[in-house]
Write a protein that holds these residues in place. Structure first.
Motif, PDB file in Angstrom:
ATOM      1  N   VAL A   1       0.850  -1.185   0.000  1.00 36.95           N
ATOM      2  CA  VAL A   1       0.000   0.000   0.000  1.00 36.95           C
ATOM      3  C   VAL A   1       0.892   1.243   0.000  1.00 36.95           C
ATOM      4  CG1 VAL A   1      -1.844   1.257   1.158  1.00 36.95           C
ATOM      5  CG2 VAL A   1      -1.771  -1.240   1.287  1.00 36.95           C
ATOM      6  N   GLY A   2       0.628   2.157  -0.912  1.00 38.37           N
ATOM      7  CA  GLY A   2       1.421   3.375  -1.021  1.00 38.37           C
ATOM      8  C   GLY A   2       0.804   4.533  -0.271  1.00 38.37           C
ATOM      9  N   THR A   3       1.583   5.143   0.608  1.00 36.57           N
ATOM     10  CA  THR A   3       1.152   6.353   1.318  1.00 36.57           C
ATOM     11  C   THR A   3       2.379   7.014   1.924  1.00 36.57           C
ATOM     12  OG1 THR A   3      -0.284   7.274   3.034  1.00 36.57           O
ATOM     13  CG2 THR A   3       0.675   5.127   3.488  1.00 36.57           C
ATOM     14  N   SER A   4       2.323   8.305   2.107  1.00 38.57           N
ATOM     15  CA  SER A   4       3.391   9.028   2.812  1.00 38.57           C
ATOM     16  C   SER A   4       2.933   9.498   4.181  1.00 38.57           C
ATOM     17  CB  SER A   4       3.855  10.233   1.984  1.00 38.57           C
ATOM     18  OG  SER A   4       2.788  11.159   1.815  1.00 38.57           O
ATOM     19  N   SER A   5       1.692   9.160   4.565  1.00 35.28           N
ATOM     20  CA  SER A   5       1.100   9.654   5.807  1.00 35.28           C
ATOM     21  C   SER A   5       1.397   8.720   6.976  1.00 35.28           C
ATOM     22  CB  SER A   5      -0.421   9.772   5.630  1.00 35.28           C
ATOM     23  OG  SER A   5      -1.086   9.840   6.871  1.00 35.28           O
ATOM     24  N   PRO A   6       2.062   9.209   8.030  1.00 36.28           N
ATOM     25  CA  PRO A   6       2.257   8.370   9.222  1.00 36.28           C
ATOM     26  C   PRO A   6       0.934   7.897   9.827  1.00 36.28           C
ATOM     27  CG  PRO A   6       3.699  10.278   9.310  1.00 36.28           C
ATOM     28  CD  PRO A   6       2.750  10.507   8.163  1.00 36.28           C
ATOM     29  N   ARG A   7      -0.102   8.748   9.770  1.00 35.52           N
ATOM     30  CA  ARG A   7      -1.410   8.349  10.300  1.00 35.52           C
ATOM     31  C   ARG A   7      -1.973   7.179   9.515  1.00 35.52           C
ATOM     32  NH1 ARG A   7      -6.484   9.019   8.307  1.00 35.52           N
ATOM     33  NH2 ARG A   7      -5.693  10.397   6.691  1.00 35.52           N
ATOM     34  N   ARG A   8      -2.032   7.303   8.188  1.00 38.04           N
ATOM     35  CA  ARG A   8      -2.595   6.226   7.380  1.00 38.04           C
ATOM     36  C   ARG A   8      -1.788   4.945   7.535  1.00 38.04           C
ATOM     37  NH1 ARG A   8      -3.620  10.309   2.338  1.00 38.04           N
ATOM     38  NH2 ARG A   8      -5.792  10.880   2.821  1.00 38.04           N
ATOM     39  N   ARG A   9      -0.469   5.079   7.568  1.00 37.76           N
ATOM     40  CA  ARG A   9       0.383   3.905   7.751  1.00 37.76           C
ATOM     41  C   ARG A   9       0.029   3.182   9.052  1.00 37.76           C
ATOM     42  NH1 ARG A   9       5.814   2.222   6.683  1.00 37.76           N
ATOM     43  NH2 ARG A   9       6.640   1.047   8.461  1.00 37.76           N
ATOM     44  N   ALA A  10      -0.041   3.935  10.142  1.00 38.98           N
ATOM     45  CA  ALA A  10      -0.313   3.328  11.444  1.00 38.98           C
ATOM     46  C   ALA A  10      -1.714   2.726  11.494  1.00 38.98           C
ATOM     47  CB  ALA A  10      -0.137   4.371  12.547  1.00 38.98           C
ATOM     48  N   GLN A  11      -2.690   3.429  10.939  1.00 39.90           N
ATOM     49  CA  GLN A  11      -4.054   2.913  10.973  1.00 39.90           C
ATOM     50  C   GLN A  11      -4.202   1.647  10.127  1.00 39.90           C
ATOM     51  OE1 GLN A  11      -5.984   6.603   9.767  1.00 39.90           O
ATOM     52  NE2 GLN A  11      -6.935   6.806  11.779  1.00 39.90           N
ATOM     53  N   LEU A  12      -3.523   1.613   8.985  1.00 39.84           N
ATOM     54  CA  LEU A  12      -3.559   0.402   8.160  1.00 39.84           C
ATOM     55  C   LEU A  12      -2.919  -0.774   8.885  1.00 39.84           C
ATOM     56  CD1 LEU A  12      -2.599   1.927   4.693  1.00 39.84           C
ATOM     57  CD2 LEU A  12      -4.751   0.760   5.216  1.00 39.84           C
ATOM     58  N   LEU A  13      -1.734  -0.537   9.459  1.00 35.05           N
ATOM     59  CA  LEU A  13      -1.017  -1.619  10.125  1.00 35.05           C
ATOM     60  C   LEU A  13      -1.726  -2.060  11.406  1.00 35.05           C
ATOM     61  CD1 LEU A  13       2.666  -0.445   9.594  1.00 35.05           C
ATOM     62  CD2 LEU A  13       1.470  -2.320   8.430  1.00 35.05           C
ATOM     63  N   ARG A  14      -2.453  -1.160  12.027  1.00 35.25           N
ATOM     64  CA  ARG A  14      -3.251  -1.550  13.203  1.00 35.25           C
ATOM     65  C   ARG A  14      -4.257  -2.625  12.814  1.00 35.25           C
ATOM     66  NH1 ARG A  14      -7.523   2.459  16.377  1.00 35.25           N
ATOM     67  NH2 ARG A  14      -8.646   0.821  17.492  1.00 35.25           N
ATOM     68  N   GLN A  15      -4.884  -2.455  11.636  1.00 34.86           N
ATOM     69  CA  GLN A  15      -5.890  -3.417  11.189  1.00 34.86           C
ATOM     70  C   GLN A  15      -5.286  -4.608  10.440  1.00 34.86           C
ATOM     71  OE1 GLN A  15      -9.490  -1.632   9.400  1.00 34.86           O
ATOM     72  NE2 GLN A  15      -8.667   0.372   9.960  1.00 34.86           N
ATOM     73  N   ARG A  16      -4.178  -4.333   9.723  1.00 34.76           N
ATOM     74  CA  ARG A  16      -3.573  -5.373   8.897  1.00 34.76           C
ATOM     75  C   ARG A  16      -2.048  -5.324   9.041  1.00 34.76           C
ATOM     76  NH1 ARG A  16      -6.133  -7.236   4.263  1.00 34.76           N
ATOM     77  NH2 ARG A  16      -4.151  -8.311   3.986  1.00 34.76           N
ATOM     78  N   PRO A  17      -1.498  -5.941  10.093  1.00 35.82           N
ATOM     79  CA  PRO A  17      -0.043  -5.900  10.306  1.00 35.82           C
ATOM     80  C   PRO A  17       0.761  -6.552   9.180  1.00 35.82           C
ATOM     81  CG  PRO A  17      -1.203  -6.645  12.284  1.00 35.82           C
ATOM     82  CD  PRO A  17      -2.201  -6.636  11.186  1.00 35.82           C
ATOM     83  N   ASP A  18       0.101  -7.348   8.332  1.00 41.17           N
ATOM     84  CA  ASP A  18       0.805  -8.015   7.234  1.00 41.17           C
ATOM     85  C   ASP A  18       1.094  -7.098   6.061  1.00 41.17           C
ATOM     86  OD1 ASP A  18      -2.164  -8.156   6.920  1.00 41.17           O
ATOM     87  OD2 ASP A  18      -1.644  -9.001   4.965  1.00 41.17           O
ATOM     88  N   LEU A  19       0.445  -5.953   5.999  1.00 38.12           N
ATOM     89  CA  LEU A  19       0.620  -5.061   4.846  1.00 38.12           C
ATOM     90  C   LEU A  19       2.029  -4.507   4.786  1.00 38.12           C
ATOM     91  CD1 LEU A  19      -2.728  -3.033   5.013  1.00 38.12           C
ATOM     92  CD2 LEU A  19      -2.203  -5.019   3.573  1.00 38.12           C
ATOM     93  N   ARG A  20       2.494  -4.214   3.571  1.00 34.26           N
ATOM     94  CA  ARG A  20       3.784  -3.553   3.377  1.00 34.26           C
ATOM     95  C   ARG A  20       3.511  -2.136   2.872  1.00 34.26           C
ATOM     96  NH1 ARG A  20       8.105  -3.321  -0.505  1.00 34.26           N
ATOM     97  NH2 ARG A  20       6.997  -4.654  -1.982  1.00 34.26           N
ATOM     98  N   ILE A  21       3.986  -1.155   3.606  1.00 31.45           N
ATOM     99  CA  ILE A  21       3.719   0.244   3.272  1.00 31.45           C
ATOM    100  C   ILE A  21       4.926   0.840   2.560  1.00 31.45           C
ATOM    101  CG2 ILE A  21       2.943   2.463   4.165  1.00 31.45           C
ATOM    102  CD1 ILE A  21       1.019   0.136   4.744  1.00 31.45           C
ATOM    103  N   VAL A  22       4.685   1.459   1.392  1.00 33.74           N
ATOM    104  CA  VAL A  22       5.749   2.110   0.631  1.00 33.74           C
ATOM    105  C   VAL A  22       5.405   3.582   0.449  1.00 33.74           C
ATOM    106  CG1 VAL A  22       6.408  -0.017  -0.550  1.00 33.74           C
ATOM    107  CG2 VAL A  22       4.719   1.512  -1.607  1.00 33.74           C
TER     108      VAL A  22
END
Length: 304
Positions: free
Chosen positions: A124-145
């Motif tokens: 998942v592509g994002t530069s937002s620390p908020r979006r990154r944290a919220q995504l990983l809270r729900q889906r720790p398996d995701l890879r954020i770029v």
């Protein structure tokens, strides 16, 4: 009107769309012809540097400092901002004079119908620390770029296969006529960034004439809500590294404020809610409550 009102703006398609919204509102409110407001494009560092996260190269000031200089040097009479991109502490010589009615505050997911529907280990592509944290809270398996750039740039990166999905603000997509793109995430599943969906207009604090001109188009409810969300950021002493979400609403004379603080990996978080009569300092109260209950690895991301 013999002298044009000069409105400063960034040059991205969304920024220009929002500046035109402000121009149209001013002309309608004051009975001016459309050419009474001149749009002055100011290129910002945030627009020029696209390969690094904002937090690494100077934070939200990269969106505002060139517009601030133009405003204070009297090259423009006012400037238009996406309020979520405006740093919490502003120069005393600059004042937020008005905000347009707030648009959809939600994030929109592009690439899947919901976060749970993303494939295992999706990128998942994002530069937002908020979006990154919220995504990983729900889906720790995701890879954020890292995804930076305007709406078209990020959609092009997604189309090129640089990620499986991305998140964009629904308000920006709607304003660009992209309202059919992606799936809006309910705020109870992903609370938005403070001030998301709000367009603000700043003037020189001492310029009473410009202040009055701009104040005539102010949406009072949006203004109150956004100021409460920004007051929360100030009380938390949050910066661009701080994953924080907040949303205020008004019912009658009561203002309600919800907020969430997260660790960078989403593995720890704290959330809370406060409400009170409009004008009460509920933001500071909520900030104190959140910090008092936050796990250590969340608390250390706040306090400046």
């Amino acid at each position: 009107m013999t002298v044009k009102f000069r409105l400063g703006t960034r040059g991205s398609p969304l920024a220009l769309t929002q500046a035109n919204m402000v121009r149209d509102a001013l002309c309608a409110r004051h009975g001016w012809p459309v050419d009474a407001v001149e749009l002055v494009v100011v290129r910002t560092t945030g627009d020029r540097v696209q390969d690094r996260a904002l937090a690494e190269i100077g934070g939200k000031a990269l969106w505002t400092k060139e517009l601030d200089r133009a405003l204070l040097d009297r090259e423009i009479d006012a400037c238009v901002h996406s309020m979520k991109d405006v740093e919490t502490f502003r120069p005393d010589a600059i004042a937020i004079a008005a905000m347009l009615p707030r648009a959809d505050v939600r994030d929109r997911l592009i690439g899947a119908a919901e976060i749970a529907a993303l494939p295992p280990a999706a990128v998942v592509g994002t530069s937002s620390p908020r979006r990154r944290a919220q995504l990983l809270r729900q889906r720790p398996d995701l890879r954020i770029v890292l995804f930076r750039g305007n709406v078209d740039t990020r959609l092009a990166k997604l189309a090129a296969g640089e990620a499986d999905a991305t998140l964009l603000a629904a308000a920006g997509l709607d304003r660009l006529g992209r309202d059919t793109i992606g799936y809006a995430i309910p705020t109870d599943a992903m609370l938005p960034a403070p001030a998301q969906g709000a367009v603000g207009i700043e003037v020189r604090a001492a310029d009473a004439a410009a202040r009055a001109i701009v104040a005539a188009i102010d949406d009072a409810v949006t203004h109150r809500c956004v100021l409460a969300e920004r007051a929360l950021l100030a009380a938390l002493r949050a910066d661009c590294h701080s994953p924080v979400a907040a949303l205020a609403s008004v019912a009658g004379t009561t203002l309600s404020l919800r907020a969430e603080l997260l660790a960078e990996d989403g593995g720890a978080f704290v959330e809370g809610h406060a409400e009170g009569m409009i004008g009460e300092a509920i933001a500071a109260e909520l900030a104190g409550d959140l910090l008092s209950r936050a796990p250590d690895r969340v608390r250390r991301l706040f306090g400046g």
